[in-house]
Design an enzyme around this catalytic site. Sequence first.
Site, PDB file in Angstrom:
ATOM      1  N   THR A 121      -4.540   9.386   2.361  1.00 45.99           N
ATOM      2  CA  THR A 121      -4.228   7.970   2.128  1.00 45.99           C
ATOM      3  C   THR A 121      -5.433   7.185   1.612  1.00 45.99           C
ATOM      4  O   THR A 121      -5.310   6.040   1.211  1.00 45.99           O
ATOM      5  CB  THR A 121      -3.639   7.327   3.407  1.00 45.99           C
ATOM      6  N   GLU A 142      -2.442 -10.463  -1.184  1.00 45.97           N
ATOM      7  CA  GLU A 142      -2.301  -9.573  -0.030  1.00 45.97           C
ATOM      8  C   GLU A 142      -0.838  -9.416   0.372  1.00 45.97           C
ATOM      9  O   GLU A 142      -0.423  -8.370   0.832  1.00 45.97           O
ATOM     10  CB  GLU A 142      -3.126 -10.123   1.136  1.00 45.97           C
TER      11      GLU A 142
HETATM   12  C1  DMJ Z   1      -7.345   2.216   2.439  1.00 50.70           C
HETATM   13  O1  DMJ Z   1      -8.283   2.358   3.434  1.00 50.70           O
HETATM   14  C2  DMJ Z   1      -6.263   3.255   2.573  1.00 50.70           C
HETATM   15  O2  DMJ Z   1      -5.545   3.324   1.418  1.00 50.70           O
HETATM   16  C3  DMJ Z   1      -5.326   2.923   3.661  1.00 50.70           C
HETATM   17  O3  DMJ Z   1      -4.286   3.834   3.834  1.00 50.70           O
HETATM   18  C4  DMJ Z   1      -4.696   1.602   3.327  1.00 50.70           C
HETATM   19  N1  DMJ Z   1      -5.611   0.588   3.056  1.00 50.70           N
HETATM   20  C5  DMJ Z   1      -6.866   0.799   2.459  1.00 50.70           C
HETATM   21  C6  DMJ Z   1      -6.939   0.178   1.099  1.00 50.70           C
HETATM   22  O4  DMJ Z   1      -6.149  -0.906   0.921  1.00 50.70           O
END
Ligand code: DMJ
Length: 744
Positions: free
Chosen positions: A726, A615
């Site tokens: 994202t 992480e």
């Molecule tokens: C996802 O939900 C999306 O990529 C978000 O922007 C960041 N984290 C998680 C995955 O790690």
Amino acid sequence: MENLTNCDEGLQPAVCRACLFAKGAAPARIAGGEPLQAGRPAAQTRALGGLDAQEPAPQPLTAGGSEVWLLSGSAPGPWTDCQPAATTSGAMPVGGLLPLFSSPGGGGLGSGLGGGLGGGRKGSGPAAFRLTEKFVLLLVFSAFITLCFGAIFFLPDSSKLLSGVLFHSNPALQPPAEHKPGLGARAEDAAEGRVRHREEGAPGDPGAGLEDNLARIRENHERALREAKETLQKLPEEIQRDILLEKEKVAQDQLRDKDLFRGLPKVDFLPPVGVENREPADATIREKRAKIKEMMTHAWNNYKRYAWGLNELKPISKEGHSSSLFGNIKGATIVDALDTLFIMGMKTEFQEAKSWIKKYLDFNVNAEVSVFEVNIRFVGGLLSAYYLSGEEIFRKKAVELGVKLLPAFHTPSGIPWALLNMKSGIGRNWPWASGGSSILAEFGTLHLEFMHLSHLSGDPVFAEKVMKIRTVLNKLDKPEGLYPNYLNPSSGQWGQHHVSVGGLGDSFYEYLLKAWLMSDKTDLEAKKMYFDAVQAIETHLIRKSSGGLTYIAEWKGGLLEHKMGHLTCFAGGMFALGADGAPEARAQHYLELGAEIARTCHESYNRTYVKLGPEAFRFDGGVEAIATRQNEKYYILRPEVIETYMYMWRLTHDPKYRTWAWEAVEALESHCRVNGGYSGLRDVYIARESYDDVQQSFFLAETLKYLYLIFSDDDLLPLEHWIFNTEAHPFPILREQKKEIDGK
Ligand code: DMJ
């Protein structure tokens, strides 16, 4: 305790604070039980609540310069939840509890205690108490109050009590325990993705002790006081005007809700570009791609078998996993996986998902959701399903959900709340966020979806909301050109000066770049903001280790923490994608920077036992790209490293990115695949599998999609036509966006 229990039931935390703390109260209801709208400043709401149209605002009792509000027993009337002691109607007056302050005429001991205690003194009035008796009673009463406050603040477990009672007691929304696996905390808490926007030191971290909690409590308290003072400085007319404005906003939203169901405007559906999904010419690549599709089938079938309709799957327990991020909204995996099913040609599964959405996807839930998570996964998933398939149901559901999220923007600054009750429209922020702030990565990651919502609904309101966020940001001074992770939605000012390209900050930067690209490169303001921010990041955050690894550190009030999160690894892809817009002399530099970040993140994978990355990893104390803390050693099927490989592959065609991606496939198969699906791991440095028992919805939405794209030809979802949100949901570039949105 009755009032405290009410605080448990989804009321704004400010309401609960109002019960116990000096000013800053924000009763959640006004006369008649009508819930107040989110976004009204806490103190302002208190004034409104007490006003009840013509009623004078309740006057606090002033003692030693500080105002004191007391709990009322079970006061009837409008303030059913908590009530300031001095309200004029239905409440027990202060004098009713404090004999020395009582007047013989009533409202004091005579009517309060006198009436009750006086049961044995038939017919006796207030005067029936002698001065000494009154004094003794006062002493007893003050000792009791002192004891209560002492217990709340100083007993060992008081932090729990306070966070449960004063802030919110919905355990699902308590700060996650992601940093606790070694201490018996559930790794699935960490795995819920809630960790994403949190940072070390927040509650739930073993390092964050009672002191931190108390500091946070004090901070919240001070903020409430500040807000109360601000409101008290307002003229009554200003307050009235604010009420009217707020009411208008709510009425507009309600109208919008109704209009929506009268029908969305017709939109010409343009056939999507690059969804043909041809087989790659190279046989090995074809095989690898087929393997990734098989992984998707395994993940999907198990979700379907054991957790259908619920949010996520627990692949070891073989049952559903519900995340508090989505309140009572169901089906996160279904919505998140839609476009991956589509591009992999899993038509039957796509149809199953569609039927479920049609019948069961419901947003009218009486629970708090994370505005950010619901936006990126649900709004994002529905939008891309619409753009890929042209099925109207997805457009309708996306806009319906967008409307439901609008009350989150009812704040004085227009910076939205992090959490929203989608039924009542009441919003608030994470209790752990600095001084009640909203989070940069959360409010900064709405832009792409909201621009598309305006495009598909014909209603500019969505675009207006996100452009307002930008206006606020542009007016603020940025320390060293950097954007702090925290911004207070009431004052419109920064909170703590912490800066991160990982959790709490990450996708804000991503969305600046993508806003520019998605606008067909017409949104020059976004472009400028992006490149200015990247320049500041390069100057202040990007460093090279003695072993030659480039990394992005975190910045805390000017001091660097030499740690990089898995989340930060997305930035390699972002820098490379942005190279195109940089001045010519810098383009190659950004591509190389992307490649360097990709290499560092690959190293973080390579230096573990399972070949999947932790992480967070550090560059201090003699280590490089290695997690040193137990609570940073987990891997929850996250996509960011693979996402960066995908962009680097598409933009450079350097075969090493396919090699690295394949290493990740093999590691996932060896260590995360189980009979019941795919599970995250609690420790990537040990041989023994340490399953966290959660198959995250983003594994299907992102990790598997990016892997599939790496082993597909570039004409599947070409970057010249699609922008990935994202959560890896593809949105088409809005050609002539200006005309379409402004022309309404
Ligand atoms: C996802 O939900 C999306 O990529 C978000 O922007 C960041 N984290 C998680 C995955 O790690």
